[in-house]
Design an enzyme around this catalytic site. Structure first.
Site, PDB file in Angstrom:
ATOM      1  N   HIS A 172       1.089  -1.542   0.008  1.00  9.60           N
ATOM      2  CA  HIS A 172       0.086  -0.262   0.156  1.00  9.60           C
ATOM      3  C   HIS A 172       0.755   1.176   0.064  1.00  9.60           C
ATOM      4  O   HIS A 172       0.166   2.273   0.041  1.00  9.60           O
ATOM      5  CB  HIS A 172      -0.773  -0.219   1.390  1.00  9.60           C
ATOM      6  CG  HIS A 172      -0.364   0.380   2.139  1.00  9.60           C
ATOM      7  ND1 HIS A 172       0.215  -0.578   3.285  1.00  9.60           N
ATOM      8  CD2 HIS A 172      -0.186   1.467   3.151  1.00  9.60           C
ATOM      9  CE1 HIS A 172       0.859  -0.050   4.404  1.00  9.60           C
ATOM     10  NE2 HIS A 172       0.176   0.755   4.583  1.00  9.60           N
TER      11      HIS A 172
HETATM   12  C1  UD1 Z   1      -1.732   5.030   5.445  1.00  4.32           C
HETATM   13  C2  UD1 Z   1      -1.079   6.255   6.996  1.00  4.32           C
HETATM   14  C3  UD1 Z   1       0.671   5.380   6.350  1.00  4.32           C
HETATM   15  C4  UD1 Z   1      -0.312   3.785   6.770  1.00  4.32           C
HETATM   16  C5  UD1 Z   1      -1.517   3.203   6.425  1.00  4.32           C
HETATM   17  C6  UD1 Z   1      -1.985   1.747   6.681  1.00  4.32           C
HETATM   18  C7  UD1 Z   1      -0.341   8.111   6.158  1.00  4.32           C
HETATM   19  C8  UD1 Z   1       0.644   9.274   5.530  1.00  4.32           C
HETATM   20  N1  UD1 Z   1      -0.698   7.080   5.772  1.00  4.32           N
HETATM   21  O1  UD1 Z   1      -1.886   5.090   5.112  1.00  4.32           O
HETATM   22  O2  UD1 Z   1       1.240   5.230   6.962  1.00  4.32           O
HETATM   23  O3  UD1 Z   1       1.110   2.645   6.812  1.00  4.32           O
HETATM   24  O4  UD1 Z   1      -2.610   3.868   6.964  1.00  4.32           O
HETATM   25  O5  UD1 Z   1      -3.860   1.516   6.070  1.00  4.32           O
HETATM   26  O6  UD1 Z   1      -0.657   8.579   7.363  1.00  4.32           O
HETATM   27  N2  UD1 Z   1      -9.477   4.746   1.887  1.00  4.32           N
HETATM   28  C9  UD1 Z   1     -10.976   4.201   2.147  1.00  4.32           C
HETATM   29  N3  UD1 Z   1     -11.164   3.538   3.407  1.00  4.32           N
HETATM   30  C10 UD1 Z   1     -10.847   3.981   4.531  1.00  4.32           C
HETATM   31  C11 UD1 Z   1      -9.197   4.814   4.788  1.00  4.32           C
HETATM   32  C12 UD1 Z   1      -8.736   4.806   3.197  1.00  4.32           C
HETATM   33  O7  UD1 Z   1     -11.537   3.834   0.689  1.00  4.32           O
HETATM   34  O8  UD1 Z   1     -10.864   3.774   5.874  1.00  4.32           O
HETATM   35  C13 UD1 Z   1      -8.818   5.417   0.578  1.00  4.32           C
HETATM   36  C14 UD1 Z   1      -9.328   6.486   0.030  1.00  4.32           C
HETATM   37  O9  UD1 Z   1      -9.266   6.868  -0.905  1.00  4.32           O
HETATM   38  C15 UD1 Z   1      -8.132   7.307   0.630  1.00  4.32           C
HETATM   39  C16 UD1 Z   1      -6.697   6.276   0.414  1.00  4.32           C
HETATM   40  O10 UD1 Z   1      -7.494   4.997   1.111  1.00  4.32           O
HETATM   41  O11 UD1 Z   1      -8.017   8.167   0.056  1.00  4.32           O
HETATM   42  C17 UD1 Z   1      -5.817   6.306   1.295  1.00  4.32           C
HETATM   43  O12 UD1 Z   1      -6.078   6.531   2.338  1.00  4.32           O
HETATM   44  P1  UD1 Z   1      -5.402   7.749   3.361  1.00  4.32           P
HETATM   45  O13 UD1 Z   1      -5.343   7.537   5.692  1.00  4.32           O
HETATM   46  O14 UD1 Z   1      -5.616   8.632   2.771  1.00  4.32           O
HETATM   47  O15 UD1 Z   1      -3.723   6.722   3.097  1.00  4.32           O
HETATM   48  P2  UD1 Z   1      -3.602   4.821   3.166  1.00  4.32           P
HETATM   49  O16 UD1 Z   1      -2.867   4.885   2.726  1.00  4.32           O
HETATM   50  O17 UD1 Z   1      -4.291   4.088   3.851  1.00  4.32           O
END
Ligand code: UD1
Length: 361
Positions: free
Chosen positions: A205
């Site tokens: 990821h």
């Molecule tokens: C985040 C953390 C990362 C951690 C990871 C674990 C930061 C910068 N990154 O990354 O360090 O290893 O979580 O999972 O804080 N999304 C969903 N549903 C959710 C959450 C996210 O669909 O419940 C999708 C959304 O489209 C979002 C994307 O995933 O834009 C990324 O989510 P985000 O929280 O920005 O970062 P992660 O890649 O999950």
């Protein structure tokens, strides 16, 4: 002492569970749990509260997804209101996600002391958003709880006083030890039709592995190569799924025999890796969980902020090159891969040590 514990994203839940329990059990703290809502899907959030026995959050900020600046700013704005209303004596943050950074900044600006659990880890790669989050959070914290000796060395190099650094061990391992009885009840292996030692688990990821099409395609090439010698199970993170769907690669993976699942809950995921022949990942926490469980871990990154998993544990950093990964998988199948040992203080008691420090302070 009134303390606000902060969680936001998946890896935070695993870390806060034992701390929340130990703080409450001590009877010396008025503990509040704030969930920023950075992760909001049932599979990314709710299931972890259930699996780890975390009480429902006292406050949910419901920020959701967004660009780094937007998400961070939204968390800061909403958390500041909570700080003003609740007037805590301390804020405790864990790990390195955007929620960790945002709440540390908001607290520090209101002169609320910050404790950081999993302090001092450094990849020395500032293209990782987590590296920025780690550095800023540590700068602002006055209780720095480390998981491995590199943490103290990095913090001292950055000028933090030794008196604020406490080697207390790894709270992720506290959760793993706590979950042991529940692992026996997981039916994930039979549900997926898998048998012990006959499969590899993959998780991907990191933005620099999955956001650009060329990088993602290189990863897919690796997965398909591995799938020729072992069954491959791939619980797909929402970020990765979005990118895979955009380039139309999902069916490509299933036709190569890769078993694709939704993100798994904590108990099912740990059960799955505990019986795996190998794990391929770009996660931070999984490098530690595999080291504790003695499962070979091939990390598809050029550096790690958790070097002890390589020097003492079962982790190896590999370039994203199919031939190199294939050779590493071969050495695992041939029984030639290193065995590793469990690092000091990864013993299930880290949260108790943290609470002792917070109580004595
Ligand atoms: C985040 C953390 C990362 C951690 C990871 C674990 C930061 C910068 N990154 O990354 O360090 O290893 O979580 O999972 O804080 N999304 C969903 N549903 C959710 C959450 C996210 O669909 O419940 C999708 C959304 O489209 C979002 C994307 O995933 O834009 C990324 O989510 P985000 O929280 O920005 O970062 P992660 O890649 O999950």
């Amino acid at each position: 002492m009134k303390i606000i514990n902060v969680v936001g994203a998946r890896p935070n839940f695993v870390k806060i569970a034992p701390i929340q329990r130990a703080l409450t059990a001590s009877g010396k703290f008025d503990v509040r749990l704030v969930h920023t809502g950075q992760h909001y899907d049932a599979a990314m959030s709710d299931v972890f509260f259930k699996d780890l026995g975390i009480p429902s959050p006292d406050v949910s900020l419901d920020v959701g997804s967004g660009s780094h600046a937007k998400q961070t700013a939204e968390i800061m704005t909403r958390f500041e209101e909570i700080l003003i209303r609740e007037k805590p004596d301390r804020v405790l943050v864990v790990g390195d996600v955007n929620s960790t950074l945002a709440c540390s900044v908001a607290a520090a600006k209101l002169n609320v002391p910050v404790a950081h659990v999993e302090a001092g880890l450094r990849s020395y790669d500032r293209t990782m958003p987590e590296e920025i989050n780690r550095m800023v959070t540590d700068t602002l914290s006055d209780r720095l709880f480390t998981t491995e000796p590199s943490g103290r060395a990095n913090l001292l190099k950055e000028g933090k006083p030794d008196s604020q650094i406490f080697f207390t061990g790894n709270v992720m391992i506290d959760s793993l030890v706590y979950a042991k009885p529940a692992l026996e009840r997981s039916t994930v292996l039979s549900t997926l039709g898998l048998a012990k030692d006959e499969y590899a688990v993959v998780t991907l990821h990191r933005p620099n592995n999955v956001d650009q099409e060329a990088d993602l395609k290189r990863m897919l090439g690796i997965l398909k190569t591995v799938a020729r010698s072992l069954r491959v199970v791939f619980p797909v993170h929402p970020r990765t799924r979005k990118n895979l769907e955009r380039i139309g690669a999902m069916s490509d993976l299933t036709s190569a025999g890769v078993i694709i699942t939704e993100p798994l809950g904590y108990i099912d995921f740990i059960r799955l890796i505990r019986s795996a022949k190998a794990v391929l990942t770009d996660s931070g926490g999984i490098q530690e969980e595999t080291t504790f469980l003695g499962i070979p871990c091939l990390t598809l990154r050029t550096h790690t902020e958790r070097p002890i998993t390589v020097t003492e544990g079962t982790n190896t950093l590999l370039p994203t090159d199919s031939a190199v990964v294939e050779a590493a998988v071969r050495s695992i199948l041939d029984g030639k891969y290193k065995k590793g040992r469990i690092p000091d203080l990864w013993d299930g008691q880290a949260a108790k040590r943290i609470v002792k420090v917070l109580t004595d302070a």
